[in-house]
Design an enzyme around this catalytic site. Structure first.
Site, PDB file in Angstrom:
ATOM      1  N   ASP A   1       0.872  -1.108   0.018  1.00  0.00           N
ATOM      2  CA  ASP A   1      -0.065  -0.022   0.020  1.00  0.00           C
ATOM      3  C   ASP A   1       0.702   1.376  -0.025  1.00  0.00           C
ATOM      4  O   ASP A   1       1.637   1.235   0.822  1.00  0.00           O
ATOM      5  CB  ASP A   1      -0.848  -0.028   1.165  1.00  0.00           C
ATOM      6  CG  ASP A   1      -1.816  -0.979   1.281  1.00  0.00           C
ATOM      7  OD1 ASP A   1      -2.330  -1.570   0.017  1.00  0.00           O
ATOM      8  OD2 ASP A   1      -2.278  -1.513   2.439  1.00  0.00           O
TER       9      ASP A   1
ATOM     10  N   ASP B   1     -13.579  -4.156  -1.313  1.00  0.00           N
ATOM     11  CA  ASP B   1     -13.303  -3.891  -0.093  1.00  0.00           C
ATOM     12  C   ASP B   1     -14.765  -4.147   0.487  1.00  0.00           C
ATOM     13  O   ASP B   1     -15.673  -3.421   0.213  1.00  0.00           O
ATOM     14  CB  ASP B   1     -12.884  -2.527   0.260  1.00  0.00           C
ATOM     15  CG  ASP B   1     -11.197  -2.379  -0.152  1.00  0.00           C
ATOM     16  OD1 ASP B   1     -10.698  -3.387  -0.559  1.00  0.00           O
ATOM     17  OD2 ASP B   1     -11.033  -1.344  -0.477  1.00  0.00           O
TER      18      ASP B   1
END
Length: 251
Positions: free
Chosen positions: A11, A130
């Site tokens: 990330d 997500d």
């Protein structure tokens, strides 16, 4: 039998690798290009790079970083974050990315999945989802988990498969960073519902969690971040253990 894949996830925020818990409380985890090189050398099957601030900051993924990573690794890597057009994907692939991951942009304009699959092939298109459980139902969230929707995880996954997605990267927001194991019940349901590979994400804390997601969750690949970034589970050791559990991996 197809081999199961181990995929470190980087990330990226402000040019650095970061890691949080349940999508918040981010801490620095190192230089993404250096980490990518190490993972390629240590037996990772693929890499995923997510520019986690790109959607919130209303911009595309940084091309420079993709170029630098492509120069250092010899394994497939997927890039995501703020991707919303065929032109942007074209630029990322020219910089060396092998696949792209789209998330919020696909929900906002589902036709994007069709356009990318038609132009670049399904093998290039990963749809990241997500989701978290709300009143017992898995609901899709956007913009790095900050925007809840009423969209059902399983209905959305089926929709994008029919539109041409080649893989689903499912992150359980409830499990992310907790190191308590993957969302295997939901992963198993996805696996039975779809005909494309499912990448499990969110919750890896020990080797047994990887074993469980491949056996119980029927996942095709397992993605993790902090356990790899901070040296808690070396990838060569993980793969040896998986092999001992009769899980096919590339050594």
């Amino acid at each position: 039998m197809l081999t199961k894949r181990i995929i470190p996830c980087l990330d990226i925020k402000n040019g650095r690798t970061v890691k949080g818990v349940n999508f918040v409380d981010l801490i620095d985890a190192g230089d993404p290009v250096e980490l990518a090189k190490q993972y390629a050398e240590h037996g990772a099957d693929e890499l995923v790079f997510l520019d986690i601030a790109a959607t919130l900051e209303n911009r595309g993924t940084t091309l420079d970083m993709v170029l630098h990573v492509a120069e250092q690794v010899n394994i497939p890597f997927t890039v995501g974050g703020g991707i919303s057009s065929v032109e942007h994907v074209d630029a990322l692939l020219h910089c060396g990315a092998d696949k792209v991951s789209i998330n919020s942009s696909a929900v906002k304009r589902p036709e994007l999945v069709n356009e990318l699959a038609d132009k670049f092939g399904s093998q290039c298109v990963v749809v990241a989802i997500d989701a978290k459980q709300i009143d017992g139902q898995w609901k899709v969230h956007l913009a790095g988990g900050t925007i809840p929707t009423d969209i059902d995880l399983f209905e959305w996954a089926k929709d994008v498969e029919e539109r041409g997605a080649g893989e689903i990267l499912f992150t359980s927001m409830d499990h992310d960073g907790t190191k308590n194991g993957f969302a295997n019940e939901a992963l198993c349901k996805l696996s039975e519902l779809l005909n494309i590979p499912i990448i499990a994400s969110g919750g890896a804390g020990n080797v047994q969690h990887f074993v469980d997601t491949f056996k119980e969750g029927k996942s095709d690949a397992a993605l993790a971040a902090s356990v790899f970034h901070f040296g808690e589970i070396p990838i060569p050791d993980l793969k040896k253990e998986l092999k001992e559990h009769n899980i096919e991996v590339r050594l």
